[in-house]
Motif scaffolding. Structure first.
Motif, PDB file in Angstrom:
ATOM      1  N   ALA A  40       0.829  -1.127   0.082  1.00 51.11           N
ATOM      2  CA  ALA A  40      -0.043   0.067  -0.243  1.00 51.11           C
ATOM      3  C   ALA A  40       0.672   1.305  -0.098  1.00 51.11           C
ATOM      4  N   GLY A  41       2.094   1.236   0.037  1.00 53.23           N
ATOM      5  CA  GLY A  41       3.009   2.392  -0.059  1.00 53.23           C
ATOM      6  C   GLY A  41       3.336   2.825   1.464  1.00 53.23           C
ATOM      7  N   PHE A  42       3.412   1.728   2.276  1.00 52.34           N
ATOM      8  CA  PHE A  42       3.996   2.408   3.778  1.00 52.34           C
ATOM      9  C   PHE A  42       5.163   1.510   4.055  1.00 52.34           C
ATOM     10  N   GLU A  43       5.862   1.937   4.835  1.00 51.23           N
ATOM     11  CA  GLU A  43       6.970   1.524   5.562  1.00 51.23           C
ATOM     12  C   GLU A  43       6.863   0.880   7.272  1.00 51.23           C
ATOM     13  N   VAL A  44       6.986  -0.030   7.579  1.00 52.15           N
ATOM     14  CA  VAL A  44       7.130  -0.302   9.042  1.00 52.15           C
ATOM     15  C   VAL A  44       8.144   0.092   9.687  1.00 52.15           C
ATOM     16  N   VAL A  45       8.318   1.184  10.279  1.00 49.94           N
ATOM     17  CA  VAL A  45       9.192   1.972  10.950  1.00 49.94           C
ATOM     18  C   VAL A  45       9.753   1.348  12.262  1.00 49.94           C
ATOM     19  N   ASN A  46       8.862   0.794  13.012  1.00 45.49           N
ATOM     20  CA  ASN A  46       8.936   0.237  14.307  1.00 45.49           C
ATOM     21  C   ASN A  46       7.873  -0.743  14.701  1.00 45.49           C
ATOM     22  N   THR A  47       8.266  -1.852  15.163  1.00 47.63           N
ATOM     23  CA  THR A  47       7.375  -2.912  15.743  1.00 47.63           C
ATOM     24  C   THR A  47       7.357  -2.917  17.185  1.00 47.63           C
ATOM     25  N   TYR A  48       6.185  -3.042  17.738  1.00 48.45           N
ATOM     26  CA  TYR A  48       6.446  -3.008  19.133  1.00 48.45           C
ATOM     27  C   TYR A  48       5.518  -4.449  19.494  1.00 48.45           C
ATOM     28  N   PRO A  49       6.205  -5.455  19.885  1.00 48.33           N
ATOM     29  CA  PRO A  49       5.690  -6.865  19.996  1.00 48.33           C
ATOM     30  C   PRO A  49       5.001  -6.971  21.249  1.00 48.33           C
ATOM     31  N   LEU A  50       3.864  -7.617  21.356  1.00 48.67           N
ATOM     32  CA  LEU A  50       3.102  -7.926  22.625  1.00 48.67           C
ATOM     33  C   LEU A  50       3.198  -7.003  23.722  1.00 48.67           C
ATOM     34  N   ILE A  51       2.687  -5.709  23.400  1.00 45.12           N
ATOM     35  CA  ILE A  51       2.727  -4.694  24.351  1.00 45.12           C
ATOM     36  C   ILE A  51       1.826  -4.966  25.575  1.00 45.12           C
ATOM     37  N   GLY A  52       2.421  -4.481  26.777  1.00 42.98           N
ATOM     38  CA  GLY A  52       1.670  -4.561  27.918  1.00 42.98           C
ATOM     39  C   GLY A  52       1.437  -6.082  28.281  1.00 42.98           C
ATOM     40  N   ASP A  53       0.100  -6.089  28.978  1.00 42.96           N
ATOM     41  CA  ASP A  53      -0.481  -7.427  29.524  1.00 42.96           C
ATOM     42  C   ASP A  53      -1.614  -7.869  28.439  1.00 42.96           C
ATOM     43  N   SER A  54      -1.115  -7.951  26.883  1.00 45.63           N
ATOM     44  CA  SER A  54      -1.870  -8.280  25.940  1.00 45.63           C
ATOM     45  C   SER A  54      -1.470  -9.067  24.716  1.00 45.63           C
ATOM     46  N   TYR A  55      -2.406  -9.539  23.797  1.00 49.37           N
ATOM     47  CA  TYR A  55      -1.876 -10.349  22.785  1.00 49.37           C
ATOM     48  C   TYR A  55      -1.394  -9.771  21.608  1.00 49.37           C
ATOM     49  N   HIS A  56      -1.440  -8.220  21.610  1.00 47.72           N
ATOM     50  CA  HIS A  56      -1.105  -7.446  20.557  1.00 47.72           C
ATOM     51  C   HIS A  56       0.080  -7.045  20.368  1.00 47.72           C
ATOM     52  N   SER A  57       0.342  -6.784  19.079  1.00 50.92           N
ATOM     53  CA  SER A  57       1.640  -6.001  18.809  1.00 50.92           C
ATOM     54  C   SER A  57       1.082  -4.767  17.879  1.00 50.92           C
ATOM     55  N   VAL A  58       2.019  -3.622  18.113  1.00 53.21           N
ATOM     56  CA  VAL A  58       1.701  -2.294  17.194  1.00 53.21           C
ATOM     57  C   VAL A  58       2.798  -2.245  16.041  1.00 53.21           C
ATOM     58  N   LEU A  59       2.264  -1.856  14.844  1.00 58.87           N
ATOM     59  CA  LEU A  59       3.174  -1.607  14.009  1.00 58.87           C
ATOM     60  C   LEU A  59       2.940  -0.169  13.598  1.00 58.87           C
ATOM     61  N   GLU A  60       4.100   0.618  13.723  1.00 56.37           N
ATOM     62  CA  GLU A  60       4.306   2.021  13.345  1.00 56.37           C
ATOM     63  C   GLU A  60       4.458   2.294  11.865  1.00 56.37           C
ATOM     64  N   CYS A  61       4.071   2.777  11.356  1.00 56.86           N
ATOM     65  CA  CYS A  61       4.117   2.983   9.728  1.00 56.86           C
ATOM     66  C   CYS A  61       4.112   4.376   8.900  1.00 56.86           C
ATOM     67  N   ARG A  62       5.088   4.660   8.159  1.00 51.39           N
ATOM     68  CA  ARG A  62       5.138   6.086   7.512  1.00 51.39           C
ATOM     69  C   ARG A  62       5.031   5.760   5.972  1.00 51.39           C
ATOM     70  N   LYS A  63       4.403   6.830   5.381  1.00 53.16           N
ATOM     71  CA  LYS A  63       4.212   6.728   3.903  1.00 53.16           C
ATOM     72  C   LYS A  63       5.741   6.926   3.450  1.00 53.16           C
ATOM     73  N   THR A  64       5.609   5.964   2.147  1.00 57.81           N
ATOM     74  CA  THR A  64       6.909   6.082   1.140  1.00 57.81           C
ATOM     75  C   THR A  64       6.486   6.578  -0.081  1.00 57.81           C
ATOM     76  N   ILE A  65       6.365   5.209  -0.840  1.00 52.44           N
ATOM     77  CA  ILE A  65       6.421   5.602  -2.251  1.00 52.44           C
ATOM     78  C   ILE A  65       5.029   5.670  -2.854  1.00 52.44           C
ATOM     79  N   GLU A  66       5.133   5.933  -3.952  1.00 53.38           N
ATOM     80  CA  GLU A  66       3.690   6.018  -4.585  1.00 53.38           C
ATOM     81  C   GLU A  66       2.935   4.675  -4.503  1.00 53.38           C
ATOM     82  N   ALA A  67       1.350   4.821  -3.798  1.00 50.37           N
ATOM     83  CA  ALA A  67       0.806   3.514  -3.946  1.00 50.37           C
ATOM     84  C   ALA A  67       0.115   3.299  -5.121  1.00 50.37           C
TER      85      ALA A  67
END
Length: 354
Positions: free
Chosen positions: A327-354
């Motif tokens: 889709a034209g985004f880059e994952v700049v940071n990955t936060y795995p299994l944050i807190g007391d949860s089953y979730h991860s966060v992907l931090e993304c920034r716009k890069t190339i033409e989508a």
């Protein structure tokens, strides 16, 4: 090296699958008739005669359910005394287990028989047991009880635990405007408002969901800080507006097929500036610490097939990152299994033409 299963063991495992639905409902009956709770209140064990005497259940019914529970390892019978096991205790007292059981029983069980047709047609053929909607999302605010409560309990349980740590991540650069895509009842938006008194939120969702979110925001006195934008993100003509510092998607993209996810992310791409941060919060099934979590997430994919929309699932983190890149985004940071949860966060920034 893993021990090879014998033919006898394999046949037993096959019977567990064959009779699984019956045993599941036996546990529901044990719980709803108060038998499991009564057994748990007698830590040294209790006789079947006492259970029959104290509860409004026939001797036949009690014997039947105790026999099933013993086979499942939910109770054990020692010297004519019935005792609850650790498994039984978790079925009765563990919040995650309670929520999962209710979700399966109240939302998914009757529709599960439509699995084959759902896969054939790519549509949630089991949903008709709850209502006449193309997907469950159009009907969330008017689901019949107890399905409605069980659905929202399930949804909130698997997202709310991640919110405290997610707030720290999202607000590390003090965003002024956040777009909450698929904001549902507004829980994330309300958490943002509580975290930062200056932030402004725009919730984007289907009109029927915005009605609920707006009512909740009104009750909390947050209408001056939260705006509402009706949108059907499967309609390519409807665009996400520009102007967000943060675009937030919490347990949202798993509600769509891979092709639809790319389409939605491209919509976010056209709305994003180079300074906009896209955050994706998801419970990726291949990124879990415990087998029970992975097992539950794979089962949730089956719910999407029969009840939700017929074409989505829980994704691996690898696949989601690939879709983000398409889709034209880059994952700049990955936060795995944050807190007391089953979730991860992907931090993304716009890069190339989508």
């Amino acid at each position: 090296m893993k021990k090879e299963m014998s033919a006898i063991e394999a046949k037993y495992e096959a019977q567990k699958i064959a009779f699984g639905p019956m045993f599941f409902q036996s546990v529901i009956a044990l719980r709803d008739l108060g038998i499991l709770d009564f057994i748990n209140s007698h830590r040294k064990g209790v006789s079947i005669d006492t259970i029959v005497e104290k509860l409004d259940v026939s001797e036949y019914g009690v014997h039947l359910l105790i026999e099933a529970a013993e086979v499942l390892g939910v109770v054990e019978v020692v010297a004519d005394k019935v005792k609850i096991t650790k498994t039984g205790f978790f079925l009765l007292k563990d919040e995650m287990t309670r929520i999962n059981v209710n979700f399966m029983n109240d939302v998914c069980y009757l529709g599960a028989k439509s699995m084959t047709e759902s896969i054939k047609k790519g549509k949630p053929e089991g949903l008709k047991v709850l209502g006449d909607w193309p997907t469950i999302y159009e009907g969330l605010s008017i689901l019949p009880e107890p399905a409605k409560k069980s659905w929202f309990d399930f949804d909130h349980y698997y997202s709310d635990g991640a919110f405290p740590e997610a707030l720290k991540i999202v607000f590390k650069n003090r965003p002024k405007t956040i777009f909450d895509i698929g904001g549902n009842t507004g829980k994330w938006s309300f958490a943002c408002c509580a975290h930062d008194p200056d932030v402004r939120i725009k919730i984007l969702d289907l009109p029927v969901q915005l009605k609920v979110a707006k009512q909740n925001a009104t009750e909390k006195g947050l209408l001056e800080r939260i705006d509402f934008h009706a949108i059907d993100l499967l309609n390519t003509e409807q665009k996400i507006p520009q102007g967000a510092d943060v675009i937030w998607m919490s347990q949202f993209l798993d509600c769509f097929s891979k092709e639809e996810i790319v389409q939605i992310l491209k919509n976010a791409w056209q709305a994003a500036s180079p300074e906009t941060t896209l955050y994706i919060l998801e419970p990726f099934f291949d990124n879990q610490n415990f087998p029970a979590a992975q097992y539950s997430l794979v089962a949730t994919s089956l719910y999407f097939t029969i009840m939700a929309n017929g074409n989505s699932k829980m994704y691996s983190i690898k696949v989601m990152k690939e879709l983000v890149a398409q889709a034209g985004f880059e994952v700049v940071n990955t936060y795995p299994l944050i807190g007391d949860s089953y979730h991860s966060v992907l931090e993304c920034r716009k890069t190339i033409e989508a």
